[in-house]
Design a protein around this motif. Structure first.
Motif, PDB file in Angstrom:
ATOM      1  N   GLU A  57       0.836  -1.184   0.000  1.00 42.02           N
ATOM      2  CA  GLU A  57       0.000   0.000   0.000  1.00 42.02           C
ATOM      3  C   GLU A  57       0.879   1.245   0.000  1.00 42.02           C
ATOM      4  O   GLU A  57       1.799   1.371   0.804  1.00 42.02           O
ATOM      5  CB  GLU A  57      -0.914   0.012   1.222  1.00 42.02           C
ATOM      6  CG  GLU A  57      -1.930   1.111   1.195  1.00 42.02           C
ATOM      7  CD  GLU A  57      -2.955   0.992   2.310  1.00 42.02           C
ATOM      8  OE1 GLU A  57      -3.231   2.025   2.924  1.00 42.02           O
ATOM      9  OE2 GLU A  57      -3.447  -0.113   2.544  1.00 42.02           O
ATOM     10  N   THR A  58       0.620   2.125  -0.937  1.00 34.75           N
ATOM     11  CA  THR A  58       1.351   3.383  -1.031  1.00 34.75           C
ATOM     12  C   THR A  58       0.345   4.522  -1.044  1.00 34.75           C
ATOM     13  O   THR A  58      -0.861   4.299  -1.093  1.00 34.75           O
ATOM     14  CB  THR A  58       2.183   3.455  -2.331  1.00 34.75           C
ATOM     15  OG1 THR A  58       1.288   3.450  -3.445  1.00 34.75           O
ATOM     16  CG2 THR A  58       3.159   2.296  -2.439  1.00 34.75           C
ATOM     17  N   ARG A  59       0.843   5.740  -1.055  1.00 32.14           N
ATOM     18  CA  ARG A  59      -0.076   6.879  -1.073  1.00 32.14           C
ATOM     19  C   ARG A  59      -0.835   6.955  -2.387  1.00 32.14           C
ATOM     20  O   ARG A  59      -1.906   7.526  -2.465  1.00 32.14           O
ATOM     21  CB  ARG A  59       0.648   8.193  -0.803  1.00 32.14           C
ATOM     22  CG  ARG A  59       1.625   8.597  -1.865  1.00 32.14           C
ATOM     23  CD  ARG A  59       2.302   9.931  -1.518  1.00 32.14           C
ATOM     24  NE  ARG A  59       3.296  10.265  -2.497  1.00 32.14           N
ATOM     25  CZ  ARG A  59       3.037  10.876  -3.649  1.00 32.14           C
ATOM     26  NH1 ARG A  59       1.808  11.230  -3.937  1.00 32.14           N
ATOM     27  NH2 ARG A  59       4.004  11.144  -4.498  1.00 32.14           N
ATOM     28  N   VAL A  60      -0.305   6.314  -3.418  1.00 28.85           N
ATOM     29  CA  VAL A  60      -0.961   6.352  -4.720  1.00 28.85           C
ATOM     30  C   VAL A  60      -2.117   5.353  -4.788  1.00 28.85           C
ATOM     31  O   VAL A  60      -3.181   5.660  -5.301  1.00 28.85           O
ATOM     32  CB  VAL A  60       0.058   6.067  -5.847  1.00 28.85           C
ATOM     33  CG1 VAL A  60      -0.622   5.974  -7.188  1.00 28.85           C
ATOM     34  CG2 VAL A  60       1.144   7.119  -5.849  1.00 28.85           C
ATOM     35  N   ASN A  61      -1.911   4.139  -4.271  1.00 30.53           N
ATOM     36  CA  ASN A  61      -2.949   3.122  -4.390  1.00 30.53           C
ATOM     37  C   ASN A  61      -3.732   2.892  -3.100  1.00 30.53           C
ATOM     38  O   ASN A  61      -4.568   2.006  -3.037  1.00 30.53           O
ATOM     39  CB  ASN A  61      -2.345   1.801  -4.872  1.00 30.53           C
ATOM     40  CG  ASN A  61      -1.434   1.178  -3.836  1.00 30.53           C
ATOM     41  OD1 ASN A  61      -1.254   1.678  -2.746  1.00 30.53           O
ATOM     42  ND2 ASN A  61      -0.834   0.059  -4.203  1.00 30.53           N
ATOM     43  N   ALA A  62      -3.449   3.670  -2.056  1.00 32.73           N
ATOM     44  CA  ALA A  62      -4.122   3.482  -0.768  1.00 32.73           C
ATOM     45  C   ALA A  62      -5.604   3.832  -0.871  1.00 32.73           C
ATOM     46  O   ALA A  62      -6.005   4.676  -1.663  1.00 32.73           O
ATOM     47  CB  ALA A  62      -3.460   4.355   0.293  1.00 32.73           C
ATOM     48  N   GLN A  63      -6.369   3.173  -0.056  1.00 34.41           N
ATOM     49  CA  GLN A  63      -7.790   3.486   0.008  1.00 34.41           C
ATOM     50  C   GLN A  63      -7.945   4.884   0.579  1.00 34.41           C
ATOM     51  O   GLN A  63      -7.378   5.202   1.621  1.00 34.41           O
ATOM     52  CB  GLN A  63      -8.523   2.480   0.903  1.00 34.41           C
ATOM     53  CG  GLN A  63      -8.497   1.073   0.369  1.00 34.41           C
ATOM     54  CD  GLN A  63      -9.343   0.933  -0.885  1.00 34.41           C
ATOM     55  OE1 GLN A  63     -10.324   1.638  -1.051  1.00 34.41           O
ATOM     56  NE2 GLN A  63      -8.946   0.042  -1.762  1.00 34.41           N
ATOM     57  N   LYS A  64      -8.696   5.682  -0.099  1.00 41.81           N
ATOM     58  CA  LYS A  64      -8.907   7.051   0.366  1.00 41.81           C
ATOM     59  C   LYS A  64      -9.954   7.046   1.477  1.00 41.81           C
ATOM     60  O   LYS A  64     -10.996   6.434   1.346  1.00 41.81           O
ATOM     61  CB  LYS A  64      -9.392   7.948  -0.786  1.00 41.81           C
ATOM     62  CG  LYS A  64      -8.453   7.988  -1.959  1.00 41.81           C
ATOM     63  CD  LYS A  64      -7.291   8.879  -1.673  1.00 41.81           C
ATOM     64  CE  LYS A  64      -6.431   8.980  -2.928  1.00 41.81           C
ATOM     65  NZ  LYS A  64      -5.126   9.404  -2.710  1.00 41.81           N
ATOM     66  N   HIS A  65      -9.627   7.683   2.577  1.00 42.64           N
ATOM     67  CA  HIS A  65     -10.584   7.841   3.661  1.00 42.64           C
ATOM     68  C   HIS A  65     -11.307   9.151   3.413  1.00 42.64           C
ATOM     69  O   HIS A  65     -10.721  10.222   3.479  1.00 42.64           O
ATOM     70  CB  HIS A  65      -9.880   7.866   5.023  1.00 42.64           C
ATOM     71  CG  HIS A  65      -9.135   6.589   5.287  1.00 42.64           C
ATOM     72  ND1 HIS A  65      -9.768   5.408   5.578  1.00 42.64           N
ATOM     73  CD2 HIS A  65      -7.823   6.297   5.269  1.00 42.64           C
ATOM     74  CE1 HIS A  65      -8.883   4.452   5.742  1.00 42.64           C
ATOM     75  NE2 HIS A  65      -7.683   4.966   5.562  1.00 42.64           N
ATOM     76  N   THR A  66     -12.566   9.060   3.101  1.00 41.70           N
ATOM     77  CA  THR A  66     -13.305  10.262   2.748  1.00 41.70           C
ATOM     78  C   THR A  66     -13.856  10.949   3.989  1.00 41.70           C
ATOM     79  O   THR A  66     -14.327  10.312   4.925  1.00 41.70           O
ATOM     80  CB  THR A  66     -14.460   9.940   1.790  1.00 41.70           C
ATOM     81  OG1 THR A  66     -15.313   8.977   2.405  1.00 41.70           O
ATOM     82  CG2 THR A  66     -13.932   9.395   0.475  1.00 41.70           C
ATOM     83  N   VAL A  67     -13.747  12.246   3.974  1.00 42.69           N
ATOM     84  CA  VAL A  67     -14.296  13.075   5.038  1.00 42.69           C
ATOM     85  C   VAL A  67     -15.628  13.591   4.545  1.00 42.69           C
ATOM     86  O   VAL A  67     -15.734  14.031   3.395  1.00 42.69           O
ATOM     87  CB  VAL A  67     -13.326  14.253   5.349  1.00 42.69           C
ATOM     88  CG1 VAL A  67     -13.903  15.172   6.397  1.00 42.69           C
ATOM     89  CG2 VAL A  67     -11.975  13.717   5.742  1.00 42.69           C
ATOM     90  N   PRO A  68     -16.654  13.549   5.378  1.00 41.05           N
ATOM     91  CA  PRO A  68     -17.951  14.050   4.925  1.00 41.05           C
ATOM     92  C   PRO A  68     -17.831  15.507   4.471  1.00 41.05           C
ATOM     93  O   PRO A  68     -17.142  16.313   5.087  1.00 41.05           O
ATOM     94  CB  PRO A  68     -18.844  13.940   6.157  1.00 41.05           C
ATOM     95  CG  PRO A  68     -18.114  13.065   7.114  1.00 41.05           C
ATOM     96  CD  PRO A  68     -16.682  13.066   6.736  1.00 41.05           C
ATOM     97  N   THR A  69     -18.479  15.820   3.376  1.00 45.92           N
ATOM     98  CA  THR A  69     -18.420  17.177   2.850  1.00 45.92           C
ATOM     99  C   THR A  69     -19.788  17.841   2.975  1.00 45.92           C
ATOM    100  O   THR A  69     -20.812  17.169   3.056  1.00 45.92           O
ATOM    101  CB  THR A  69     -18.005  17.181   1.375  1.00 45.92           C
ATOM    102  OG1 THR A  69     -18.930  16.375   0.650  1.00 45.92           O
ATOM    103  CG2 THR A  69     -16.606  16.638   1.199  1.00 45.92           C
ATOM    104  N   GLU A  70     -19.766  19.147   2.995  1.00 46.01           N
ATOM    105  CA  GLU A  70     -21.000  19.921   3.060  1.00 46.01           C
ATOM    106  C   GLU A  70     -21.051  20.842   1.850  1.00 46.01           C
ATOM    107  O   GLU A  70     -20.037  21.351   1.407  1.00 46.01           O
ATOM    108  CB  GLU A  70     -21.040  20.768   4.332  1.00 46.01           C
ATOM    109  CG  GLU A  70     -21.095  19.959   5.606  1.00 46.01           C
ATOM    110  CD  GLU A  70     -21.118  20.838   6.837  1.00 46.01           C
ATOM    111  OE1 GLU A  70     -21.553  22.006   6.754  1.00 46.01           O
ATOM    112  OE2 GLU A  70     -20.685  20.351   7.885  1.00 46.01           O
ATOM    113  N   VAL A  71     -22.240  21.048   1.354  1.00 48.92           N
ATOM    114  CA  VAL A  71     -22.425  21.952   0.238  1.00 48.92           C
ATOM    115  C   VAL A  71     -22.521  23.367   0.790  1.00 48.92           C
ATOM    116  O   VAL A  71     -23.244  23.634   1.750  1.00 48.92           O
ATOM    117  CB  VAL A  71     -23.701  21.608  -0.553  1.00 48.92           C
ATOM    118  CG1 VAL A  71     -23.950  22.612  -1.658  1.00 48.92           C
ATOM    119  CG2 VAL A  71     -23.598  20.191  -1.090  1.00 48.92           C
TER     120      VAL A  71
END
Length: 80
Positions: A57-71
């Motif tokens: 696992e590298t920064r390129v292929n790592a699973q992205k941890h998404t942060v909730p976004t607001e509009v």
């Protein structure tokens, strides 16, 4: 399961582990097993393939941890 055909084929860029000759290795399959052979010195052995290793696992292929976004709505205030 064999990776090569029964017809010998040269392996481009391969170096013989015994005589270190370049481009002299042929690969072929016989009786369900894969072999390599040097046409210069006669070196011969059976090739054994291991299963594919898990990709690190590298920064390129790592699973992205998404942060909730607001509009966010931008509104223009009227001139007063």
């Amino acid at each position: 399961m064999s990776s090569y055909s029964e017809t010998p084929r040269f392996l481009a860029g391969a170096i013989c582990p015994k005589c270190e000759a370049l481009d002299r290795i042929k690969v072929y399959s016989k009786d369900g097993k894969d072999y390599r052979e040097c046409v210069t010195c006669g070196f011969q052995d059976e090739m054994h393939f291991t299963s594919a290793a898990k990709e690190l696992e590298t920064r390129v292929n790592a699973q992205k941890h998404t942060v909730p976004t607001e509009v966010v709505n931008i509104v223009k205030l009227s001139d007063q």
